[in-house]
Design a protein around this motif. Structure first.
Motif, PDB file in Angstrom:
ATOM      1  N   ILE A   4      29.787  10.190  30.314  1.00 27.27           N
ATOM      2  CA  ILE A   4      29.657   8.788  30.036  1.00 27.27           C
ATOM      3  C   ILE A   4      28.283   8.353  30.918  1.00 27.27           C
ATOM      4  O   ILE A   4      28.160   8.551  31.936  1.00 27.27           O
ATOM      5  CB  ILE A   4      30.728   7.882  30.664  1.00 27.27           C
ATOM      6  CG1 ILE A   4      31.986   8.402  29.600  1.00 27.27           C
ATOM      7  CG2 ILE A   4      30.503   6.476  30.752  1.00 27.27           C
ATOM      8  CD1 ILE A   4      33.386   7.706  30.638  1.00 27.27           C
ATOM      9  N   ILE A   5      27.231   7.521  30.153  1.00 27.97           N
ATOM     10  CA  ILE A   5      26.270   7.383  30.751  1.00 27.97           C
ATOM     11  C   ILE A   5      25.962   5.784  30.577  1.00 27.97           C
ATOM     12  O   ILE A   5      26.322   5.275  29.594  1.00 27.97           O
ATOM     13  CB  ILE A   5      24.895   7.934  30.025  1.00 27.97           C
ATOM     14  CG1 ILE A   5      24.903   9.469  29.826  1.00 27.97           C
ATOM     15  CG2 ILE A   5      23.522   7.492  30.391  1.00 27.97           C
ATOM     16  CD1 ILE A   5      23.900  10.074  28.988  1.00 27.97           C
ATOM     17  N   ILE A   6      25.785   5.141  31.854  1.00 22.87           N
ATOM     18  CA  ILE A   6      25.914   3.675  31.992  1.00 22.87           C
ATOM     19  C   ILE A   6      24.720   3.361  32.382  1.00 22.87           C
ATOM     20  O   ILE A   6      24.055   3.463  33.348  1.00 22.87           O
ATOM     21  CB  ILE A   6      26.770   3.085  33.146  1.00 22.87           C
ATOM     22  CG1 ILE A   6      28.494   3.655  32.738  1.00 22.87           C
ATOM     23  CG2 ILE A   6      26.761   1.717  33.096  1.00 22.87           C
ATOM     24  CD1 ILE A   6      29.223   3.328  33.838  1.00 22.87           C
ATOM     25  N   ALA A   7      23.819   2.514  31.412  1.00 30.47           N
ATOM     26  CA  ALA A   7      22.364   1.709  31.776  1.00 30.47           C
ATOM     27  C   ALA A   7      22.858   0.587  32.374  1.00 30.47           C
ATOM     28  O   ALA A   7      23.208  -0.775  31.645  1.00 30.47           O
ATOM     29  CB  ALA A   7      21.804   1.607  30.426  1.00 30.47           C
ATOM     30  N   ASN A   8      22.771   0.352  33.617  1.00 28.94           N
ATOM     31  CA  ASN A   8      23.270  -0.782  34.499  1.00 28.94           C
ATOM     32  C   ASN A   8      21.892  -1.482  34.811  1.00 28.94           C
ATOM     33  O   ASN A   8      21.148  -1.151  35.455  1.00 28.94           O
ATOM     34  CB  ASN A   8      23.844  -0.637  35.872  1.00 28.94           C
ATOM     35  CG  ASN A   8      24.437  -1.752  36.359  1.00 28.94           C
ATOM     36  OD1 ASN A   8      24.037  -3.016  36.064  1.00 28.94           O
ATOM     37  ND2 ASN A   8      25.020  -1.547  37.563  1.00 28.94           N
ATOM     38  N   LEU A  34      26.871   3.421  27.494  1.00 28.11           N
ATOM     39  CA  LEU A  34      27.380   1.969  27.823  1.00 28.11           C
ATOM     40  C   LEU A  34      26.290   1.055  28.375  1.00 28.11           C
ATOM     41  O   LEU A  34      25.463   1.715  29.145  1.00 28.11           O
ATOM     42  CB  LEU A  34      28.727   2.045  28.864  1.00 28.11           C
ATOM     43  CG  LEU A  34      29.729   2.994  28.867  1.00 28.11           C
ATOM     44  CD1 LEU A  34      30.514   2.877  30.105  1.00 28.11           C
ATOM     45  CD2 LEU A  34      30.324   2.530  27.572  1.00 28.11           C
ATOM     46  N   LEU A  35      26.107  -0.117  27.829  1.00 26.47           N
ATOM     47  CA  LEU A  35      24.918  -1.045  28.353  1.00 26.47           C
ATOM     48  C   LEU A  35      25.844  -2.084  29.278  1.00 26.47           C
ATOM     49  O   LEU A  35      26.535  -2.743  28.604  1.00 26.47           O
ATOM     50  CB  LEU A  35      24.290  -1.589  27.101  1.00 26.47           C
ATOM     51  CG  LEU A  35      23.379  -0.590  26.142  1.00 26.47           C
ATOM     52  CD1 LEU A  35      22.751  -1.314  25.136  1.00 26.47           C
ATOM     53  CD2 LEU A  35      22.524   0.272  26.799  1.00 26.47           C
ATOM     54  N   ALA A  36      25.239  -2.150  30.517  1.00 22.45           N
ATOM     55  CA  ALA A  36      25.718  -3.371  31.373  1.00 22.45           C
ATOM     56  C   ALA A  36      24.384  -4.174  31.750  1.00 22.45           C
ATOM     57  O   ALA A  36      23.842  -4.148  32.655  1.00 22.45           O
ATOM     58  CB  ALA A  36      26.288  -2.718  32.680  1.00 22.45           C
ATOM     59  N   LEU A  54      29.449  -1.814  24.940  1.00 22.03           N
ATOM     60  CA  LEU A  54      28.957  -3.184  25.746  1.00 22.03           C
ATOM     61  C   LEU A  54      29.872  -3.122  27.005  1.00 22.03           C
ATOM     62  O   LEU A  54      31.032  -2.841  27.002  1.00 22.03           O
ATOM     63  CB  LEU A  54      29.128  -4.471  25.243  1.00 22.03           C
ATOM     64  CG  LEU A  54      28.670  -5.704  25.804  1.00 22.03           C
ATOM     65  CD1 LEU A  54      27.303  -5.917  26.277  1.00 22.03           C
ATOM     66  CD2 LEU A  54      29.096  -7.094  25.146  1.00 22.03           C
ATOM     67  N   CYS A  55      28.941  -2.979  28.293  1.00 21.54           N
ATOM     68  CA  CYS A  55      29.813  -2.887  29.466  1.00 21.54           C
ATOM     69  C   CYS A  55      29.357  -4.174  30.348  1.00 21.54           C
ATOM     70  O   CYS A  55      28.395  -4.595  30.168  1.00 21.54           O
ATOM     71  CB  CYS A  55      29.493  -1.647  30.082  1.00 21.54           C
ATOM     72  SG  CYS A  55      30.080  -1.357  31.781  1.00 21.54           S
ATOM     73  N   GLY A  80      33.843  -8.976  23.102  1.00 24.78           N
ATOM     74  CA  GLY A  80      33.907  -7.471  22.838  1.00 24.78           C
ATOM     75  C   GLY A  80      33.631  -6.464  23.840  1.00 24.78           C
ATOM     76  O   GLY A  80      33.015  -5.316  23.460  1.00 24.78           O
ATOM     77  N   VAL A  81      33.664  -6.868  25.041  1.00 28.81           N
ATOM     78  CA  VAL A  81      33.124  -5.921  26.211  1.00 28.81           C
ATOM     79  C   VAL A  81      34.460  -4.666  25.980  1.00 28.81           C
ATOM     80  O   VAL A  81      35.594  -5.179  26.194  1.00 28.81           O
ATOM     81  CB  VAL A  81      33.106  -6.560  27.622  1.00 28.81           C
ATOM     82  CG1 VAL A  81      33.393  -5.727  28.883  1.00 28.81           C
ATOM     83  CG2 VAL A  81      31.834  -7.435  27.360  1.00 28.81           C
ATOM     84  N   LYS A  82      34.141  -3.524  26.419  1.00 25.90           N
ATOM     85  CA  LYS A  82      35.143  -2.636  26.376  1.00 25.90           C
ATOM     86  C   LYS A  82      35.253  -1.838  27.713  1.00 25.90           C
ATOM     87  O   LYS A  82      36.113  -1.095  27.931  1.00 25.90           O
ATOM     88  CB  LYS A  82      34.762  -1.525  25.072  1.00 25.90           C
ATOM     89  CG  LYS A  82      34.897  -2.261  23.772  1.00 25.90           C
ATOM     90  CD  LYS A  82      34.920  -1.113  22.682  1.00 25.90           C
ATOM     91  CE  LYS A  82      34.684  -1.491  21.299  1.00 25.90           C
ATOM     92  NZ  LYS A  82      35.291  -2.393  20.815  1.00 25.90           N
TER      93      LYS A  82
END
Length: 141
Positions: A4-8, A34-36, A54-55, A80-82
């Protein structure tokens, strides 16, 4: 095993920046991306047809009420945030966010079937900001 890669994006970006970013970045990874974005851009991101999830960067610990500038799990679900990041080190340090508040946030997200992504969270112990974490260039994936 996929990662899981999160782009915060933290408190960075504007519509022009994000539109350029969308056109430049292609997701051909087998990992879950995930895009935050900053919360003011969640709706903007939700309208894009992207190969990302979408995060949210945070959620209110309460379901509803007089909490100016907060967004609830129901509001996130409506966009639609998951997934949602909770337990931020800066919130714990600067805003004195405590374990019970993070637990309330977790419960609110769980009730709406939104995945809680803990920001290197160690409940009940001193927070370590980087736990088994590595920085990668996005091209590595």
């Amino acid at each position: 095993m996929s990662k899981i890669i999160i782009a915060n994006f933290k408190a960075n970006g504007c519509k022009e920046f994000f539109n350029n970013w969308f056109s430049d970045f292609k997701n051909d990874s087998q990992n879950q991306i995930l895009l935050a974005p900053p919360s003011v851009y969640l709706d903007f991101f939700s309208t894009k047809k992207l190969n990302f999830e979408l995060c949210s960067q945070n959620v209110c610990e309460f379901e509803e009420g007089p909490f100016t500038s907060q967004h609830t799990a129901s509001m996130l679900l409506d966009l639609g945030v998951k997934s949602c990041i909770i337990g931020h080190s800066e919130s714990r340090k600067l805003l004195k966010e405590e374990d019970h508040q993070i637990f309330e946030k977790f419960q609110k997200l769980n009730n709406k079937k939104i995945s809680a992504q803990a920001d290197f969270l160690l409940v009940g112990r001193q927070l370590i900001t980087m736990v088994d974490c590595h920085l990668y260039n996005i091209s590595d994936f």
